[in-house]
Scaffold this motif. Structure first.
Motif, PDB file in Angstrom:
ATOM      1  N   UNK A 144       0.764  -1.146  -0.107  1.00 18.27           N
ATOM      2  CA  UNK A 144       0.125  -0.014  -0.048  1.00 18.27           C
ATOM      3  C   UNK A 144       0.699   1.301  -0.133  1.00 18.27           C
ATOM      4  N   UNK A 145       0.468   2.364  -0.999  1.00 13.16           N
ATOM      5  CA  UNK A 145       1.091   3.491  -0.785  1.00 13.16           C
ATOM      6  C   UNK A 145      -0.042   4.651  -0.855  1.00 13.16           C
ATOM      7  N   UNK A 146       0.255   5.875  -1.466  1.00 16.36           N
ATOM      8  CA  UNK A 146      -0.691   6.921  -1.838  1.00 16.36           C
ATOM      9  C   UNK A 146      -0.422   7.280  -3.242  1.00 16.36           C
ATOM     10  N   UNK A 147      -1.527   7.918  -3.700  1.00 15.35           N
ATOM     11  CA  UNK A 147      -1.246   8.491  -4.984  1.00 15.35           C
ATOM     12  C   UNK A 147      -1.139   7.624  -6.233  1.00 15.35           C
ATOM     13  N   UNK A 148      -1.580   6.331  -6.051  1.00 13.28           N
ATOM     14  CA  UNK A 148      -1.472   5.143  -7.013  1.00 13.28           C
ATOM     15  C   UNK A 148      -2.616   5.231  -7.851  1.00 13.28           C
ATOM     16  N   UNK A 149      -2.045   5.020  -9.265  1.00 16.01           N
ATOM     17  CA  UNK A 149      -3.037   5.133 -10.279  1.00 16.01           C
ATOM     18  C   UNK A 149      -2.925   3.925 -11.335  1.00 16.01           C
ATOM     19  N   UNK A 150      -3.979   3.605 -12.030  1.00 18.52           N
ATOM     20  CA  UNK A 150      -4.228   3.001 -13.191  1.00 18.52           C
ATOM     21  C   UNK A 150      -4.759   3.723 -14.532  1.00 18.52           C
ATOM     22  N   UNK A 151      -4.254   3.848 -15.500  1.00 19.06           N
ATOM     23  CA  UNK A 151      -4.592   4.613 -16.570  1.00 19.06           C
ATOM     24  C   UNK A 151      -4.785   3.609 -17.865  1.00 19.06           C
ATOM     25  N   UNK A 152      -5.965   3.425 -18.383  1.00 18.97           N
ATOM     26  CA  UNK A 152      -6.065   2.592 -19.760  1.00 18.97           C
ATOM     27  C   UNK A 152      -5.907   3.694 -20.899  1.00 18.97           C
ATOM     28  N   UNK A 153      -5.193   3.634 -21.698  1.00 16.84           N
ATOM     29  CA  UNK A 153      -5.334   4.300 -23.099  1.00 16.84           C
ATOM     30  C   UNK A 153      -6.196   3.663 -23.888  1.00 16.84           C
ATOM     31  N   UNK A 154      -7.323   4.172 -24.191  1.00 10.13           N
ATOM     32  CA  UNK A 154      -8.328   3.431 -25.119  1.00 10.13           C
ATOM     33  C   UNK A 154      -8.285   4.182 -26.400  1.00 10.13           C
ATOM     34  N   UNK A 155      -9.529   4.698 -26.727  1.00 11.47           N
ATOM     35  CA  UNK A 155      -9.627   5.418 -27.935  1.00 11.47           C
ATOM     36  C   UNK A 155     -11.111   5.890 -28.168  1.00 11.47           C
ATOM     37  N   UNK A 156     -11.281   7.082 -28.820  1.00 13.98           N
ATOM     38  CA  UNK A 156     -12.485   7.666 -29.084  1.00 13.98           C
ATOM     39  C   UNK A 156     -13.591   6.381 -29.920  1.00 13.98           C
ATOM     40  N   UNK A 157     -12.778   5.501 -30.467  1.00 13.94           N
ATOM     41  CA  UNK A 157     -13.585   4.282 -30.832  1.00 13.94           C
ATOM     42  C   UNK A 157     -14.170   3.312 -30.163  1.00 13.94           C
TER      43      UNK A 157
END
Length: 253
Positions: free
Chosen positions: A133-146
């Motif tokens: 555990x920590x702080x400020x953790x993120x998961x980002x999915x790069x998808x598309x306008x599609x």
């Protein structure tokens, strides 16, 4: 101070490289993957390091689910932590054409990378974050306008991105109480190797007003958006979708 660590898939070139560079400039160390290991990967690593990051390249096929645990282990063994996972690696439709002629093999290949591979690698990344555990953790999915805009000549690609968008929403709900923000970034018409083959077509449509911003998107546009999300400043906005498309997906009369 220990720098936060980001893992970016498909970051040897294009949007992924731009994301890696933006994260490095924002203070992250960078682990990055690609299915190809070549001079472009070395150049990307040098760029990340020149921006102040320690960088690790791992040759990896996101569609190979049995290798996901080893990838995460390699990252944590090198850096001791994982603060940000960016699911960027993906492929376009192998054959554009009438969707009534779409072959199951093409459909399976695209979904195997863009949906199945991305989803289960994010699962492995989330487990690693929960284990330390920590702080400020993120998961980002790069998808598309599609994920929202239909293109029947590449329906397999659209379906893969739309399904991944729903995976992102579900993961955001699952991880919200653990303080891990999950986001989706939807690039529009971005100048990359993937769009090079249809550049003339998009040049004409851009000139005709397809994108309100009246220009191609660049990898840097996406990179800056991802780096902002990875800062942790938007944690309470988990589940948000960022349209990085110059206004392309805004409904208009």
């Amino acid at each position: 101070m220990t720098r936060p660590v980001a893992l970016v898939t498909g970051a040897r070139r294009g949007i992924g490289r731009a994301i890696g560079l933006a994260l490095a400039e924002a203070g992250h160390d960078i682990a990055f993957t690609d299915i190809v290991e070549d001079a472009a990967g070395l150049e990307a690593q040098a760029a990340f390091e020149a921006a102040g990051a320690a960088a690790l390249f791992v040759r990896h096929d996101v569609a190979a689910l049995d290798t996901h645990a080893r990838l995460i282990d390699a990252v944590t063994a090198r850096f001791g932590r994982l603060d940000c996972f960016v699911s960027n690696a993906g492929i376009g439709t192998p054959v554009r054409g009438d969707m009534l002629d779409l072959a199951p093999a093409s459909f399976d290949t695209v979904l195997g990378v863009n949906l199945r591979g991305a989803a289960f690698l994010s699962q492995a990344a989330a487990r690693a974050m929960l284990a330390a555990p920590g702080s400020g953790r993120t998961i980002v999915f790069v998808t598309s306008v599609s994920a929202e805009l239909a293109s029947p000549e590449r329906a397999d690609y659209c379906v893969s991105k739309a399904a991944l968008a729903m995976w992102a929403k579900n993961l955001a709900v699952r991880l919200a109480a653990d303080g891990i923000g999950v986001f989706e970034v939807r690039p529009g018409v971005i100048r990359t190797d993937m769009t090079a083959g249809v550049a003339a077509r998009y040049d004409a449509r851009l000139a005709g007003g397809l994108v309100p911003a009246m220009r191609w998107g660049e990898g840097d546009d996406v990179g800056r958006a991802v780096a902002g999300l990875a800062s942790g400043a938007f944690g309470f906005a988990t589940g948000s979708v960022i349209a990085c498309d110059g206004g392309l997906s805004i409904a208009r009369l």
